[in-house]
Design an enzyme around this catalytic site. Structure first.
Site, PDB file in Angstrom:
ATOM      1  N   HIS A  79      79.774  40.962 145.327  1.00 29.96           N
ATOM      2  CA  HIS A  79      79.157  39.929 146.164  1.00 29.96           C
ATOM      3  C   HIS A  79      78.240  40.554 147.224  1.00 29.96           C
ATOM      4  CE1 HIS A  79      79.690  36.777 149.478  1.00 29.96           C
ATOM      5  NE2 HIS A  79      79.128  36.105 148.498  1.00 29.96           N
ATOM      6  N   GLU A 103      75.432  41.025 142.634  1.00 27.77           N
ATOM      7  CA  GLU A 103      74.751  39.802 143.059  1.00 27.77           C
ATOM      8  C   GLU A 103      73.495  40.074 143.872  1.00 27.77           C
ATOM      9  OE1 GLU A 103      76.279  37.454 146.282  1.00 27.77           O
ATOM     10  OE2 GLU A 103      75.783  35.593 145.266  1.00 27.77           O
ATOM     11  N   ASP A 109      71.071  37.546 146.233  1.00 28.57           N
ATOM     12  CA  ASP A 109      70.625  36.253 146.766  1.00 28.57           C
ATOM     13  C   ASP A 109      69.141  36.391 147.024  1.00 28.57           C
ATOM     14  OD1 ASP A 109      73.128  34.819 147.018  1.00 28.57           O
ATOM     15  OD2 ASP A 109      73.631  36.199 148.644  1.00 28.57           O
ATOM     16  N   HIS A 169      70.556  36.921 152.002  1.00 27.36           N
ATOM     17  CA  HIS A 169      71.448  35.783 151.828  1.00 27.36           C
ATOM     18  C   HIS A 169      70.928  34.507 152.486  1.00 27.36           C
ATOM     19  CE1 HIS A 169      74.945  33.178 152.780  1.00 27.36           C
ATOM     20  NE2 HIS A 169      75.236  33.455 151.534  1.00 27.36           N
ATOM     21  N   GLU A 190      71.079  34.546 142.715  1.00 31.39           N
ATOM     22  CA  GLU A 190      71.143  33.194 143.279  1.00 31.39           C
ATOM     23  C   GLU A 190      69.795  32.749 143.847  1.00 31.39           C
ATOM     24  OE1 GLU A 190      74.244  32.386 146.171  1.00 31.39           O
ATOM     25  OE2 GLU A 190      73.375  30.429 146.646  1.00 31.39           O
TER      26      GLU A 190
HETATM   27 CA    CA Z   1      75.387  34.148 146.886  1.00 28.66          CA
END
Ligand code: CA
Length: 340
Positions: free
Chosen positions: A33, A60, A62, A75, A164
């Site tokens: 994450h 991940e 973002d 993020h 994301e």
């Molecule tokens: Ca995220």
């Protein structure tokens, strides 16, 4: 080839097929994450590289856009919680006092220093995380993508991306189409197909539908589930969090990313570890379930890291999880496979 040989060959192929199927069924996906965010400032190339060395299944990213439509790995649409933007560009905030990545060019953002996430009063959100003085910077999606590809090649790993799209509705209202930019990069790198080692996640169901229906995305999609009260997107989460909502989602996504606090039937009056009906419906529908976020330094009250991992892996049989700390999850899985 004689009959016995043909039969033997078929038998061998069947065993091989079973072996592959069972490996797939048992696979538990660890998603790093925001990179190795438990150890280094989130989403920096350093945090990505450390995460890669910890050998998760996915890392991940973002994504938000810059003023010049470049995708950067951050993020938030805001900058001040993870950078020194207030010192470098003191006058460049909006009327609400906040500094938006979208108001800066990539060249400007590259002059900022990224630090451990802080609260409004300047104190760290997680007090026992990175406390060094290293200089970290904002990087682009393609810098992360190419670095993961290169690290995979040099280490013989197959670590995937878990990307994301942040605040797509907000970006569009500001005149920028973030989903189009994401698909452009994915297509350039031949990643917009169902077998590519990547998931694309989004909190906005409106955008998930747009990605599939209008932008013709072929990549695996994951619907993230929030609470209406978080004001994350205009999506109506209460109706998604029903068995009927899951049936609708099934037409668009390969998985869901529920908040760990959502997955049980627990109420404040009646604690329970039994899964909520809509989560069971998602499992029955064959959707992959990747809940967020397992943090050893932010566990639910009265629950140990091992107890929570036992619930996620053994009792609930989820397909993976997002975590700030990959090593303890790897250690748990190793221990667990030694027991079985
Ligand atoms: Ca995220």
């Amino acid at each position: 080839m004689n009959k016995t040989l043909v039969t033997l060959k078929r038998f061998a192929l069947a065993i091989l097929a079973m072996a592959f199927t069972s490996t797939q069924a048992n696979a538990f996906d660890i998603i790093a994450h925001r990179g190795a965010s438990g150890y280094l400032p989130e989403h920096t190339l350093a945090a990505m590289a450390m995460a890669h060395a910890q050998q998760p299944d996915y890392i991940e990213q973002d994504l938000v856009l810059t003023k010049d439509d470049r995708l950067v790995v951050l993020h938030d649409i805001h900058l001040e919680t993870v950078t020194n933007v207030e010192q470098v560009f003191p006058t460049r905030h909006r009327q609400d006092g906040r500094y938006y990545a979208l108001d800066f060019t990539l060249a400007e953002l590259r002059t900022l220093s990224v630090h451990e996430r802080t609260k409004a009063d300047g104190t760290p959100v997680f007090k026992n995380r990175y406390q060094g003085n290293g200089h970290f910077t904002i990087a682009t999606f393609e810098e992360h993508l190419s670095s993961i590809t290169s690290l995979n090649a040099s280490t013989g790993q197959h670590i995937g991306l878990y990307t994301e799209i942040k605040s797509p509705g907000w970006h569009r209202a500001q005149g920028h189409d973030i989903s189009k930019q994401v698909l452009t990069v994915l297509r350039k790198h031949n990643l917009d197909h169902a077998d590519a080692n990547i998931y694309v996640q989004c909190f906005s169901f409106e955008e998930i539908k747009r990605l599939r229906d209008t932008l013709n995305a072929k990549v695996k999609l994951v619907q993230l589930i929030a609470e209406n009260s978080w004001n994350e997107t205009p999506t109506e989460y209460d109706s998604l969090k029903t068995p009927a909502g899951i049936l609708t989602l099934q037409n668009y996504v390969q998985g869901i990313g529920p908040w760990l606090g959502h997955v049980t039937q627990s109420t404040p009056e009646q604690p329970s570890t039994a899964l909520a009906p809509w989560v069971v419906a998602a499992q029955q529908a064959g959707l992959v379930i990747h809940p967020y976020t397992f943090r050893t330094d932010q566990l639910p009250a009265g629950v140990s890291a091992e107890q929570l991992l036992n619930l996620i892996v053994e009792k609930w049989q989820f397909d993976g999880l997002f975590t700030d700390q990959v090593p303890p999850v790897k250690a748990f899985l190793k221990q667990q496979s030694a027991r079985h």
